[in-house]
Design an enzyme around this catalytic site. Structure first.
Site, PDB file in Angstrom:
ATOM      1  N   CYS A 298       7.896 -23.775  28.014  1.00 27.16           N
ATOM      2  CA  CYS A 298       7.411 -22.732  27.011  1.00 27.16           C
ATOM      3  C   CYS A 298       8.150 -22.881  25.760  1.00 27.16           C
ATOM      4  CB  CYS A 298       7.768 -21.235  27.484  1.00 27.16           C
ATOM      5  SG  CYS A 298       6.864 -20.188  26.659  1.00 27.16           S
TER       6      CYS A 298
ATOM      7  N   HIS B 258       5.386 -21.039  32.970  1.00 22.74           N
ATOM      8  CA  HIS B 258       6.666 -20.979  33.511  1.00 22.74           C
ATOM      9  C   HIS B 258       6.691 -21.183  35.274  1.00 22.74           C
ATOM     10  CE1 HIS B 258       9.012 -18.964  30.327  1.00 22.74           C
ATOM     11  NE2 HIS B 258       7.794 -18.623  29.860  1.00 22.74           N
TER      12      HIS B 258
ATOM     13  N   GLU C 143       8.936 -21.401  37.171  1.00 19.23           N
ATOM     14  CA  GLU C 143      10.191 -20.688  37.831  1.00 19.23           C
ATOM     15  C   GLU C 143       9.580 -19.568  38.418  1.00 19.23           C
ATOM     16  OE1 GLU C 143      10.650 -19.585  33.581  1.00 19.23           O
ATOM     17  OE2 GLU C 143       9.897 -21.172  34.621  1.00 19.23           O
TER      18      GLU C 143
END
Length: 183
Positions: A73, A161, A163
């Protein structure tokens, strides 16, 4: 053991980036973005997401330390703007669940996700123009450049993202990056 540091750009998910790497079996540490790059001993670097490019500290300096770098990002946006690309406001804005089309199934970071994957991404700002040497590796109907790679310099970026739990196959993105760091 492979060591990857996460440069903390004060994003709300940064601790999850460190956890994903630890869960993948690498030695990892969260490092403040004001840390001088010469103080880092690592096989790879993750430039985390974050709320504001003005708070990116010394993040751009980590692009020159001769280890693979993954920008997530804001980290991708820092990479693009520092290397001659262009970043601008996104048309969509906030976080969304997005289907991303993988454009290069040979790409070392996202190619294994082809032909498409679902991701969680913010599009308040996004890369509008790639830096020289980068390949456009993923797109969506929300954002033209969802991912980019310069495999020759081992520099990679994703707008989304990997994660967070909302991203399908996010662990695979980290595993692919770890493989680049272990070469």
């Amino acid at each position: 053991m492979t060591r990857i540091v996460v440069i903390d750009n004060h994003g709300q998910f940064t601790h999850l980036e460190q956890r994903a790497l630890r869960d993948a079996g690498v030695d990892t540490e969260l490092v403040d973005n004001d840390t001088p790059p010469e103080e880092i001993d690592a096989d790879g670097v993750v430039l985390s997401g974050g709320p504001d490019a003005d708070r990116a500290g010394r993040s751009a300096e980590f692009l020159d330390i001769d280890v693979p770098v993954l920008g997530i990002c804001l980290g991708m946006q820092i990479m693009a703007s520092e290397l001659g690309g262009r970043v601008g406001s996104g048309d969509y804005g906030g976080y969304a669940d997005v289907t991303v089309d993988i454009l290069d199934d040979d790409d070392p970071l996202v190619g294994s996700l082809a032909p498409e994957t679902r991701v969680w991404a913010s599009h308040a700002d996004e890369v509008k123009e790639l830096p020289d040497g980068f390949t456009h590796t993923a797109t969506s109907d929300v954002c033209g450049i969802e991912a980019m790679s310069d495999a020759d310099r081992d520099l990679y970026g994703v707008q989304w993202h990997p994660e967070v739990a909302h991203t399908e196959r996010g662990e695979e993105v980290f595993e692919n990056f770890i493989a680049r760091c272990e070469r």
